[in-house]
Design an enzyme around this catalytic site. Structure first.
Site, mmCIF file in Angstrom:
data_model
loop_
_atom_site.group_PDB
_atom_site.id
_atom_site.type_symbol
_atom_site.label_atom_id
_atom_site.label_comp_id
_atom_site.label_asym_id
_atom_site.label_seq_id
_atom_site.Cartn_x
_atom_site.Cartn_y
_atom_site.Cartn_z
ATOM 1 N N LYS A 116 21.840 -12.999 -17.671
ATOM 2 C CA LYS A 116 21.259 -14.078 -18.496
ATOM 3 C C LYS A 116 21.975 -14.204 -19.847
ATOM 4 C CE LYS A 116 17.356 -11.845 -18.231
ATOM 5 N NZ LYS A 116 17.680 -10.821 -17.221
ATOM 6 N N ASP B 247 18.582 -8.179 -15.398
ATOM 7 C CA ASP B 247 20.018 -7.874 -15.474
ATOM 8 C C ASP B 247 20.868 -8.793 -14.609
ATOM 9 O OD1 ASP B 247 19.313 -5.778 -17.136
ATOM 10 O OD2 ASP B 247 19.147 -4.359 -15.487
ATOM 11 N N GLN C 24 14.081 -10.011 -18.708
ATOM 12 C CA GLN C 24 13.668 -9.439 -17.421
ATOM 13 C C GLN C 24 13.929 -10.466 -16.300
ATOM 14 O OE1 GLN C 24 11.158 -8.872 -20.226
ATOM 15 N NE2 GLN C 24 12.703 -7.325 -20.532
ATOM 16 N N GLY D 12 18.267 -5.847 -22.219
ATOM 17 C CA GLY D 12 19.620 -5.583 -22.706
ATOM 18 C C GLY D 12 20.471 -6.722 -22.176
ATOM 19 N N HIS D 13 20.875 -7.611 -23.045
ATOM 20 C CA HIS D 13 21.641 -8.789 -22.628
ATOM 21 C C HIS D 13 23.080 -8.625 -23.118
ATOM 22 C CE1 HIS D 13 17.730 -11.383 -22.276
ATOM 23 N NE2 HIS D 13 17.736 -10.318 -21.504
#
Ligand code: GDP
Ligand code: IMO
Ligand code: MG
Length: 422
Positions: free
Chosen positions: A17, A14, A223, A41-42
């Site tokens: 990225k 988080d 990650q 979750g991007h």
């Protein structure tokens, strides 16, 4: 010959990225995810809208960029289906710009049940998994019993699938974990139909051809380094190789194909799930960072625990991936603090040390250096020279400690809130 640049997280995930991949994607022909799955979750923000991607690479909003889901990824067809639908609503048609490797492993509904069953058995020592089936799917991959995207095109797909499901049910029964998979399998089969309609490719050959043709490729990590299966805070990690070498195995490129390695980090630390981190702040300051940084998981909505920046861990992460330049995110979140701190060393067994210890989950006392904070709202700054002096000192200190340049700092979630140094 062309190179593959790699972008990855240097902390516990988080870091931002997705935002940076979206910003950089306009300079690349292809963006390729190389590991992880829908545990990621991007978040991308532009034109006052927010999008969260879990499996599709973060270059998908650029008109000219091809996006590839690499062999190193584990893919849940149900999540993919939701993402494709979300993109359609946003007027993005993935059909001609999304490729999926034949060798990508599939997440089954039973993998998710197994994830939950394993976590339950662990009790207090639970990893805090996102329960997206990541661990069990990589377990099947390594046990050589997994199912790959290419299998859905073969006549014995159903046979392979049933064998694997049977094994999973036996395991679930053995663990005494309830299961009723009929309904979820029906949805899953529906999502497999969508997958069949997409472009499924021999991605290692595809990428080689593109490199030979001089195309620019950006590999997108998920990650973060401290969640890496080898070098992270084991066992509180994810089940894939999150460091730069993961781009080689996760895409089928050679080490010599790698060009720049972009390391993304927050101006502080966060962590979601189990496992300690040395700079964690329990009190008001931690809460203030969480509030100002809106630190809630993009995938699970869980609270992210917050703390000061950890230079020892950051240096370790840069070493493992051969990082060539840094992106510092969320500098705006630290605005308004009287002072900001950075952990320069650890104390273990009464001794100061500069390296990350083997048992990262035991208590580690941080040795802090304090800096005067910056007061101003920096979210509207566009030029490097307008960054407050105190923040510039903070940046210069990090660059000096890590011996790497910070190429850009991010001062807000929007694509445009990114300040390049040059
Ligand atoms: P990723 O998993 O590394 O892509 O990061 P996430 O999307 O899970 O989490 C990063 C969060 O911070 C998202 O909500 C972003 O919109 C947000 N974000 C990214 N950069 C900045 C920044 O510079 N400032 C602020 N305030 N938020 C940011
Ligand atoms: P992105 O790509 C933050 C954490 C989970 C848990 C551990 C194992 O958005 O940075 P898993 O679901 O893999 O079994 O969970 O890893 N985790 C993440 N934390 N960001 C992520 O992805 C994460 N993916 C997994 O919270 O502690
Ligand atoms: Mg995330």
């Amino acid at each position: 010959m062309s190179k593959v640049d790699v972008l990855l997280g240097l902390q516990w995930g988080d870091e931002g990225k997705g935002k940076i991949v979206d910003v950089l994607a306009r300079d690349y022909d292809i963006v390729a995810r190389f590991q992880g799955g829908p545990n990621a979750g991007h978040t991308l923000v532009f034109d006052d809208k927010k999008y969260v991607l879990h499996s599709i690479p973060s270059g998908i909003f650029q008109d000219e960029t091809i996006n590839l889901i690499g062999n190193g990824v584990v893919l849940d067809p149900l999540v993919l289906q939701e993402e494709v639908a979300m993109l359609k609503l946003a007027q993005v048609d993935v059909s001609n710009k999304l490729l999926i490797s034949k060798k990508t492993h599939l997440i089954l509904p039973t993998h998710k049940l197994l994830d939950a069953a394993h976590e339950k058995r662990k009790g207090k020592a639970a990893i805090g998994s996102t329960l997206r089936g990541i661990g069990p799917t990589y377990t099947d991959k390594m046990a050589r019993s997994g199912i790959r995207v290419g299998d859905i095109l073969l006549p014995d797909f159903e046979d392979k699938l049933q064998k694997l499901i049977k094994k999973h049910i036996e395991l679930l029964d053995w663990m005494g974990f309830p299961h009723d998979i009929e309904a979820s399998m029906e949805h899953w089969y529906g999502a497999i139909e969508l997958l069949r309609s997409l472009q499924i490719v021999d991605s290692e050959y595809y990428l080689r051809e593109q490199l030979d043709a001089g195309k620019r490729i950006l590999a997108e990590g998920a990650q973060g380094t401290l969640l890496d299966i080898e070098f992270g805070s084991y066992p509180y990690v994810t089940s894939s190789t999150t460091i730069a070498s993961g781009a080689c195995t996760g895409l089928g490129i050679a080490p010599s194909d790698i060009g720049s390695v972009f390391g993304v980090f927050k101006a502080y630390c966060t962590r979601v799930g189990g496992g300690l981190f040395p700079t964690e702040l329990d009190g008001d300051i931690g809460e203030a960072i969480q509030r100002q940084g809106n630190e809630f998981g993009a995938t699970t909505g869980r609270e992210r625990r917050c703390g000061w920046l950890d230079i020892v861990a950051l240096k370790y992460a840069c070493m493992l991936s051969g990082v060539t330049e840094l992106y510092m995110m969320k500098g705006d979140v630290l605005s308004g603090f009287e002072e900001v701190k950075v952990c320069e060393q650890y104390i273990r067994d009464g001794q100061k040390q500069d390296t990350v210890p083997f048992d990262m989950n035991e208590f580690t006392e941080p040795v802090y250096k304090a800096f005067p904070g910056w007061k101003d709202d920096i979210t509207k700054i566009e030029k490097w020279k307008d960054i407050p002096e105190q923040m510039r000192d903070y940046i210069a200190y990090i660059e000096d400690k890590i011996s790497l340049p910070i190429s850009a700092v991010s001062v807000g979630p929007d694509r445009n809130q990114t300040i390049n140094k040059s």
